[in-house]
Scaffold this motif. Sequence first.
Motif, short mmCIF file in Angstrom:
data_model
loop_
_atom_site.label_atom_id
_atom_site.label_comp_id
_atom_site.label_asym_id
_atom_site.label_seq_id
_atom_site.Cartn_x
_atom_site.Cartn_y
_atom_site.Cartn_z
N TYR A 76 0.74 -1.20 -0.05
CA TYR A 76 -0.03 -0.09 -0.04
C TYR A 76 0.95 1.35 -0.14
N ARG B 80 1.27 5.58 -1.58
CA ARG B 80 1.33 6.20 -3.06
C ARG B 80 2.49 5.75 -3.79
N HIS B 81 3.46 5.55 -3.14
CA HIS B 81 4.82 5.02 -3.70
C HIS B 81 5.00 3.64 -3.24
N SER C 10 -6.40 -1.09 0.30
CA SER C 10 -5.55 -1.22 -0.77
C SER C 10 -5.75 -1.73 -2.21
N THR D 142 -3.30 -1.50 -4.58
CA THR D 142 -1.93 -1.91 -5.64
C THR D 142 -1.57 -3.14 -5.47
#
Length: 436
Positions: free
Chosen positions: A290, A292-293, A316, A318
């Motif tokens: 999880y 942004r990066h 999440s 991702t």
Amino acid sequence: MIGWVALSVLFPGVAHLRAGWRRTGASVLAIYLSGVAVVITVALMSGADLAGRLIGRLGLVAVMSGTLGVAWFVLVVHSYVVLRPGRLSVPGQLVSGVLTGVLAVVSALPFGLAAHYAAVSQRTIDGLFTSSGEVPAGEPFGGRERVNILLLGGDLAGNRVGVRTDSINVASVDVRTGHTVMFGLPRNLEGVRFPEGSPMYNHFPFGFRLPSGPGGAREDLLFSVWEYADQHPEVFGGRTGMGAQTLKETVGEILGMRIDWYTLVNIGGFAKIIDAIGGLELTVGQNVVYGRHHEGLIPAGTRRLTGEQALWFARSRTFSDDYARMKRQKCVFAALLDQAEPATVLTRFTEIATATEGLLETDIPVPMLEHLVPLAAKVKRAGVTSVQFVPPMISTAAPDWEMIRAAAAKAISGGTGGHGPAKPPKITEGCAAVEP
């Protein structure tokens, strides 16, 4: 002497009988034993119905508990007085007086805690549920065989505009047996239809379609119906706050049923609840990344998650998709219900009640709680059938609306469209299976 005082805590009146106050002692003891018998009989005969009735009378419960606490305190002290402690030596009077005071406080403490919990519960309910709404006498569910409740999970965070309903489910409950069919709808359903003649139907007669946003982002999916209705009062003749009602009508149109009430849970608020109960134990089927990066990681395995970790586990996307996230969200919700043990709730009651502030929004009227609490007990005994309208069962881009309605009707009538009925396993045993 102290022995008789201590015994009077459990059986009020015995100290008075010992001191020769026969009429007073017999009366107090008879009233006490009769009261205990009545309470036990009512509790055994009423069961969950009693809990439902008490929900609507928490203010009275708080007052009665407080009054009983004071009465018990006074009774213990008076039991000590009638035993004539003046006959003891000065040290004996001092010791016995201190012990009596401790007994008086200890005996009153449970009533004080009950009054506190009832008062906190009343404030919490007043803050969560609407006070409007009439309940027909003798027919709380309007004579219907089923009630349908829209269960939503959304992000109500202050840094986001509007309400996006990321988790969309409907619980259809048989009011006689409690058997429940849980329908799950994907957030990314396209071209959703609205009831004919409704303001949204008049505005979108061929389905919910909007121009694509920057980068091809779609804002005309099922999860954005609430937000769109709230942001466009002109569609409703200037009426504001139409998001909830519009989504109820929309989901009802999709499934072919009337939606009675909705509850919207702030998914972000669950972190506070989870921290209040000391974390959540989950079996993570595979690593969940999880951030942004991609800086966050919840490793696979059985572990106790903090509120923030459980929130990321539930949200999440991702290296995943909406359907995996839907399953993880159900996992977290079920684990919370499973692990919120009565002892934990009692010891952390105030913290949990405080954490619920801003957690829930609903149009269920307070008077209905008296009937929904015993119905919830029936649901727990009867079990739940689950029907998830996700690929490959349906296409989210071009849903077969008639097939969805037919499958929903079949599941309600007792067909084989669902996965059940059965009580779900303990969530710590089942979470490993939710990852694709």
